[in-house]
Design an enzyme around this catalytic site. Structure first.
Site, short mmCIF file in Angstrom:
data_model
loop_
_atom_site.label_atom_id
_atom_site.label_comp_id
_atom_site.label_asym_id
_atom_site.label_seq_id
_atom_site.Cartn_x
_atom_site.Cartn_y
_atom_site.Cartn_z
N HIS A 470 45.40 36.72 37.70
CA HIS A 470 44.42 37.78 37.41
C HIS A 470 43.88 38.37 38.71
O HIS A 470 43.90 39.60 38.91
CB HIS A 470 43.29 37.18 36.58
CG HIS A 470 42.26 38.17 36.15
ND1 HIS A 470 42.20 38.68 34.87
CD2 HIS A 470 41.23 38.76 36.82
CE1 HIS A 470 41.19 39.53 34.77
NE2 HIS A 470 40.58 39.59 35.95
N GLU A 471 43.41 37.52 39.60
CA GLU A 471 42.81 38.02 40.84
C GLU A 471 43.87 38.62 41.76
O GLU A 471 43.60 39.60 42.47
CB GLU A 471 42.05 36.90 41.54
CG GLU A 471 40.93 36.26 40.72
CD GLU A 471 39.89 37.25 40.23
OE1 GLU A 471 39.75 38.33 40.83
OE2 GLU A 471 39.22 36.95 39.22
N HIS A 474 44.38 42.17 40.81
CA HIS A 474 43.36 43.03 41.41
C HIS A 474 43.71 43.36 42.86
O HIS A 474 43.61 44.51 43.29
CB HIS A 474 41.99 42.33 41.38
CG HIS A 474 41.37 42.24 40.03
ND1 HIS A 474 41.44 43.25 39.10
CD2 HIS A 474 40.62 41.25 39.46
CE1 HIS A 474 40.77 42.89 38.02
NE2 HIS A 474 40.27 41.68 38.21
#
Length: 679
Positions: A470-471, A474
């Protein structure tokens, strides 16, 4: 000092290790003074015939200089805990906030942007430049530029008070979390916990000067105790302590109580929204998002709850039938995660046992980088020599066709004094100045993993794996943009619904059978998971998963209701109880004070938590193309980059999705279910 102050020198990479307390205030004061003079000069020269280079790009440079210096300071805040540093950092933060408010109330500067946007020159601007001007003018409006002077001053006071209360909320939460610990003298009380967890609790005790084992109130320990601890009394005691933090209930009742803080914060946000012409803060929040109205968001959430309810009920009935095997006649909230895990083990014996051994942080990160290289046409190299703020920090250099295009810092492990969650920060946006020189983007991935003990590596559970992906999603979105515009290129410029999209999509690879077969490798032997093991693991992960989905929907609806219905006579707790009736899969005791420790309320997600579900629906739709084309299809990956990453925030997420899929999006898309739960 300006000649030697590292915050005032040009840098390719931030000089983290060179910055000292005495550098902070002089640097920020100098930058702000320079910026004020520069803005005065810009306004004087642009009053008659404003131009793109001499107005937009020139102001961007001032914003970037201050923003980049403050990002270095804020990153160092994570490790600099002495009083002198904290005072200097706070002084810089206040000075920066005052300067930004002053700038956003500068009528002459606003008029210059308006004049440029309405000029004949702007008629020939491309879509990204027009998007920049639209966004800048909207920011002025939402900062109160159109208000009478007295209302502007009132808004400024409200913003200062909001900022202070948000900081106080987090300070109370951190203090409340640190105030509770539990010593364990008999290891039998920890039956069910993994050897790694027990060793970590023993290390906690030794650091505190005790023998035995020591429990603390943090996310990882909470997950381990509530999911694996067989001692029901221990689970209940921990649950009470964790769910009454910073409140008027529990073992530390009335210490660091966030109840009054939250009441004041909600009232101020409501006043701010009304000053700006909105009915409530939720309406103000939605003004910068994809949703058409608060009714649109409210309807979306309630449809999601309705659609998910049959699954909730099925899981609840299965758990109720299973509970007597553990001599539990009535399931309590501290039983849910534990029973769900035991049921997974019963139905898919051993499917999740030792699964983390196949996902060591180092090997998993290496494969994630290889995958990203293939899918997005880039090269990723880990650098060894660089200035860092902690010994565990790592640096990835991103290149394309031999040219460096950006950097990603990775701060992988939880530290006691750091925020207890994972997040991505931006240190610098990509931009191109009037001379055509590009400044490269920098992202910082702050993870919350548990470091290995002694010679044991950090091993990732499946939820940790999703956090990592997820990160990283980003971070890639931030560094892979090709937008030259400071106002469009950074992920911090995105609305919450658009900003969470990439992270949500990257999580979906962690639920892909083909991908996990390739990704997993035992940290000692290199052994790969078999198809049967992956299938069993995925089945186990999806068993009793409705609790996480219900928690997200409850959190999102509660957050939105608090901000949409403020002033209707209900207290925060009454709103929470009403929301629980709608998401009755999660029934917390009356003493629970969920809102008091709900950090999303004060970390930029007020009235926006729904964005996780919203963007998750869109991410699920986008991932269908990867499933159709093959999850390792490089051409699909490059098409994804061109549609979502390259343009920055110059077009809507919905437009990008339709471009990527090659078809319009169905009108009822937002009735589709999606389950993503990460920060």
């Amino acid at each position: 000092m300006s000649d030697t102050n590292p915050l005032l020198q040009p840098w390719a990479l931030p000089p983290f290790s060179a910055v000292r307390t005495e550098h902070l205030v002089p640097a920020i004061e100098k930058i702000i003074a320079d910026n004020r003079q520069t803005l005065t000069d810009i306004i004087a020269s642009q009053a008659v015939s404003p131009s793109w280079d001499d107005l937009v790009l020139a102001v961007d440079e001032t914003d970037a200089r201050l923003g980049e210096a403050m990002s270095v300071i804020q990153t160092l805040d994570l490790v600099k805990r002495d009083i002198a540093w904290e005072l200097a950092s706070a002084t810089c933060g206040f000075a920066t906030a005052r300067y930004i408010a002053e700038k956003m109330n500068n009528q002459a500067l606003h008029q210059a942007y308006r004049q440029l946007a309405q000029s004949a020159i702007a008629a020939s601007f491309d879509e990204p430049r027009n998007a920049v001007l639209t966004k800048i003018l909207r920011r002025f409006r939402l900062a109160g530029i159109d208000l009478p002077a007295e209302q502007q001053r009132s808004l400024a006071r409200i913003n200062v008070e909001i900022s202070g209360l948000q900081s106080l909320f987090m300070t109370h939460l951190e203090s409340a979390s640190a105030a509770w610990t539990k010593r364990i003298d008999d290891v039998a009380q920890l039956d069910g916990l993994s050897r790694t967890t027990i060793d970590r609790l023993a290390l906690n005790a030794r650091k505190a000067g005790h023998e035995g084992w020591l429990l603390s109130l943090d996310q990882n320990t909470c997950h381990q105790v509530m999911t694996y601890a067989q001692n029901r009394n221990l689970r209940e005691e921990y649950f009470i302590a964790y769910n009454t933090r910073a409140s008027d209930q529990g073992p530390n009742a009335d210490q660091f109580d966030n109840g009054p803080v939250l009441q004041m914060l909600l009232s101020l946000r409501h006043r701010k929204a009304r000053l700006l012409g909105y009915e409530n803060f939720a309406q103000l929040s939605v003004a910068t998002e994809m949703a058409q109205s608060t009714a649109h968001v409210d309807g979306f959430l309630r449809r999601q709850i309705t659609q998910a309810t049959p699954g909730f009920e099925k899981d609840a009935q299965a758990l109720k039938a299973f509970a007597p095997e553990w001599n539990i006649a009535q399931i309590q909230p501290w039983d849910q995660e534990f029973l769900a895990e035991q049921l997974r083990q019963r139905q898919l014996s051993g499917a999740l046992k030792n699964l983390r051994a196949y996902f060591p942080l180092d090997g998993t990160l290496r494969r994630l980088c290889l995958f990203s290289e293939r899918m997005f046409g880039i090269e990723i190299v880990e650098k060894k020599q660089f200035s860092r703020w902690h010994d565990s920090v790592r640096l990835l250099e991103i290149s394309e066709r031999g040219q460096v295009i950006g950097h990603i810092y990775l701060d992988p492990f939880h530290r006691e004094d750091a925020p207890d969650y994972a997040w991505t920060a931006t240190c610098r946006n990509r931009r191109r100045n009037a001379e055509g020189q590009s400044t490269l983007p920098i992202a910082i991935m702050h993870s919350n993993f548990t470091a290995g003990i002694d010679d044991q590596p950090c091993l990732l559970a499946h939820l940790d794996l999703r956090v990592l992906f997820h990160e990283f999603g980003h971070c890639l979105q931030h560094v892979l943009t090709r937008s030259p515009h400071y106002t469009l290129s950074g992920i911090s410029q995105l609305g919450r619904d658009s900003g969470e999209f990439a992270g949500q999509l990257f999580e979906l690879w962690c639920l892909s059978r083909e991908f996990l077969l390739w990704l997993a490798a035992h940290h000692e032997t290199g052994e790969r998971l078999t198809e049967e093991q992956v299938d069993a693991a995925l089945a186990a992960i999806q068993t009793q998963s409705s609790w996480q989905s219900a928690h997200l929907l409850m959190s999102a609806l509660f957050d939105f209701e608090l901000h949409r219905c403020h002033g209707d006579g209900r207290s925060v707790q009454q709103v929470f109880e009403d929301v629980q009736k709608e998401v009755n899969h999660l029934q917390l005791p009356s003493y629970s004070r969920f809102a008091n420790s709900f950090d999303y309320m004060v970390t930029g997600y007020g009235a926006s938590v729904y964005a996780y579900r919203w963007s998750g629906v869109l991410a699920s739709e986008a991932f269908k193309r990867f499933q159709q084309d093959w999850v390792f299809n490089a051409q699909t990956g490059k098409a994804f980059r061109e549609a979502f990453f390259s343009p920055g925030d110059s077009r809507s997420l919905l437009t990008a999705l339709e471009t990527f899929l090659g078809r319009p999006i169905a009108d009822d898309l937002f009735a589709v279910s999606s389950e993503t739960v990460t920060h």
